[in-house]
Design an enzyme around this catalytic site. Structure first.
Site, mmCIF file in Angstrom:
data_model
loop_
_atom_site.group_PDB
_atom_site.id
_atom_site.type_symbol
_atom_site.label_atom_id
_atom_site.label_comp_id
_atom_site.label_asym_id
_atom_site.label_seq_id
_atom_site.Cartn_x
_atom_site.Cartn_y
_atom_site.Cartn_z
ATOM 1 N N TRP A 101 0.809 -1.223 0.000
ATOM 2 C CA TRP A 101 0.000 0.000 0.000
ATOM 3 C C TRP A 101 0.835 1.261 0.000
ATOM 4 O O TRP A 101 0.489 2.238 -0.672
ATOM 5 C CB TRP A 101 -1.002 -0.017 1.166
ATOM 6 N N ASP A 169 -1.092 6.837 6.450
ATOM 7 C CA ASP A 169 -2.195 5.981 6.013
ATOM 8 C C ASP A 169 -2.326 4.890 7.073
ATOM 9 O O ASP A 169 -1.497 3.991 7.160
ATOM 10 C CB ASP A 169 -1.867 5.375 4.638
ATOM 11 N N LYS A 193 -12.343 -1.662 7.666
ATOM 12 C CA LYS A 193 -11.627 -2.701 8.398
ATOM 13 C C LYS A 193 -12.019 -2.666 9.880
ATOM 14 O O LYS A 193 -12.608 -3.600 10.392
ATOM 15 C CB LYS A 193 -10.128 -2.538 8.191
HETATM 16 C C1 LIG Z 1 -3.198 0.211 4.220
HETATM 17 C C2 LIG Z 1 -4.182 0.446 3.120
HETATM 18 N N1 LIG Z 1 -4.164 1.625 2.489
HETATM 19 C C3 LIG Z 1 -5.037 1.891 1.506
HETATM 20 C C4 LIG Z 1 -5.978 0.972 1.098
HETATM 21 C C5 LIG Z 1 -6.913 1.304 -0.003
HETATM 22 O O1 LIG Z 1 -8.167 1.488 0.493
HETATM 23 P P1 LIG Z 1 -9.448 1.696 -0.460
HETATM 24 O O2 LIG Z 1 -9.666 0.407 -1.181
HETATM 25 O O3 LIG Z 1 -10.520 2.037 0.487
HETATM 26 O O4 LIG Z 1 -9.117 2.801 -1.395
HETATM 27 C C6 LIG Z 1 -6.021 -0.276 1.733
HETATM 28 C C7 LIG Z 1 -7.017 -1.282 1.341
HETATM 29 O O5 LIG Z 1 -7.031 -2.393 1.749
HETATM 30 C C8 LIG Z 1 -5.104 -0.530 2.758
HETATM 31 O O6 LIG Z 1 -5.113 -1.709 3.395
#
Ligand SMILES: Cc1ncc(COP(=O)(O)O)c(C=O)c1O
Length: 359
Positions: A101, A169, A193
């Site tokens: 991510w 994040d 989550k």
């Molecule tokens: C740590 C992290 N950041 C960002 C995201 C992306 O999230 P979204 O699918 O809501 O855009 C995720 C999705 O699993 C994630 O685990």
């Protein structure tokens, strides 16, 4: 309660039953009014009270200081990967890449900011089995961006790094423990989550950052415009915000984030002990124990055949969604706030029994 299995999905993920029950009731009939909470105007009194209570409870649970705003946005964390640099990139910014991510966040930021996005530390060479080190961020960088818990690889910053403009994040560990909000310029994450439904992004932003927003940023992507409009610049995900409120009420009934952190550590400990006591049958995907996630526990078995067998037998014991992410393989047990201790006890028992039979 209707019978439920233990669901180890990485997100959207299992939610506390009490939250589901209260939300389902409000979806059908909000406070006996004859209409549901998803059926009334986001500009009316009913939803406004929901929004106010949600923000107040969030501020209280996380001890958010007056210097910061609480925003409830849309577009997932992924959309913020692009909008953050559009709003706050006053010069070159430093990114730490510790997994899938954070790699994505740096890559997506580059699409709007090119080489102003500097990857200053990465653990990709060791398949993200640890946190990158050292992290020598430039204190004059526009900001330092980190992902505090990598959902796919299963590592975390037990303690968040320091920077005058730290952006985190925290999607997959959001409110699983207290967060150091006052020394964080911006923390954000999707709700799906630990907090509720996909479609809601919780963002906590230090207000002085608004001064950086270029005039060229369209209003709908301008964080200050969202703050001024109390997150109702356009129609917000009203039902998702209602579920968030029920989750916050539930968190308070659990004793707040300190108590939740303790329970999460206990849950993770059960699974890591099963890995560590398996004489090498299970191999943790994160080699640095201090960096092991308390939310996403990742490990491998000796072969793909044994992995398939492990998953099949787990399903028979009513434990589902344990398959690792496609690029990592093995097993990933996501054990967010909504996963009861009993789910982790059952999984740890399965791990021990399976290793004894197949090791
Ligand atoms: C740590 C992290 N950041 C960002 C995201 C992306 O999230 P979204 O699918 O809501 O855009 C995720 C999705 O699993 C994630 O685990």
């Amino acid at each position: 309660m209707k019978k439920r299995v233990y669901n180890f999905a990485a997100g959207p993920a299992t939610l506390p039953y009490e939250v589901l029950e209260a939300s389902a009731a409000a979806l059908l009939d909000f406070q006996g009014k004859g209409y549901g909470i998803a059926e009334c105007s986001h500009r009316g009194k009913d939803f406004d009270a929901v929004l106010d209570e949600t923000i107040t409870r969030c501020r209280s649970l996380l001890a958010v200081p007056d210097t910061h705003d609480v925003l409830l946005l849309q577009g997932g964390a992924t959309q913020q990967f692009v909008i953050i640099p559009m709003n706050f990139l006053s010069g070159p910014a430093d990114y730490v890449v510790s997994g899938e991510w954070s790699k994505k966040s740096a890559d997506m930021a580059k699409t709007v900011a090119g080489d102003k996005i500097r990857v200053i530390a990465s653990s990709e060479a060791t398949h993200f089995d640890r946190l990158p080190s050292p992290i020598d961020a430039d204190p004059n960088a526009a900001y330092l961006h980190v992902c505090s818990n990598e959902t796919v690889h299963g590592n975390r910053f037990a303690e968040w790094p320091s920077h005058p403009t730290l952006i985190v994040d925290a999607s997959s560990e959001l409110m699983s423990r207290p967060h150091p909000v006052s020394r964080t310029a911006l923390l954000y994450g999707g709700a799906q989550k630990n907090l509720g439904l996909s479609g809601v992004v919780l963002m906590i932003v230090r207000k002085d950052l608004y001064d950086r927003i270029p005039k060229s940023v369209p209003k709908i992507l301008n964080y200050k415009a969202h703050a001024d409009a109390k997150s109702c610049l356009n129609t917000p995900p009203t039902f998702g915000i209602y579920v968030l409120l029920e989750t916050f009420r539930w968190m308070e009934r659990q004793g707040g984030l300190g108590a939740i952190e303790k329970r999460n550590a206990e849950k993770a400990g059960l699974l890591y002990d099963a890995i560590d006591q398996s004489n090498g049958f299970y191999k943790g995907a994160v080699s640095d124990k201090a960096a092991r996630s308390h939310m996403n526990v990742t490990f491998r078995l000796p072969s793909d055949e044994l992995t398939d067998k492990f998953l099949k037998e787990a399903t028979a014991k009513e434990m589902v969604a344990l398959k690792g992410y496609r690029t990592v393989g093995g097993i990933r047990a996501s054990i967010y706030n909504g996963m009861p201790v009993e789910g982790c006890q059952l999984l740890a028992a399965h791990m021990k029994e399976f290793a004894a039979k197949n090791g």
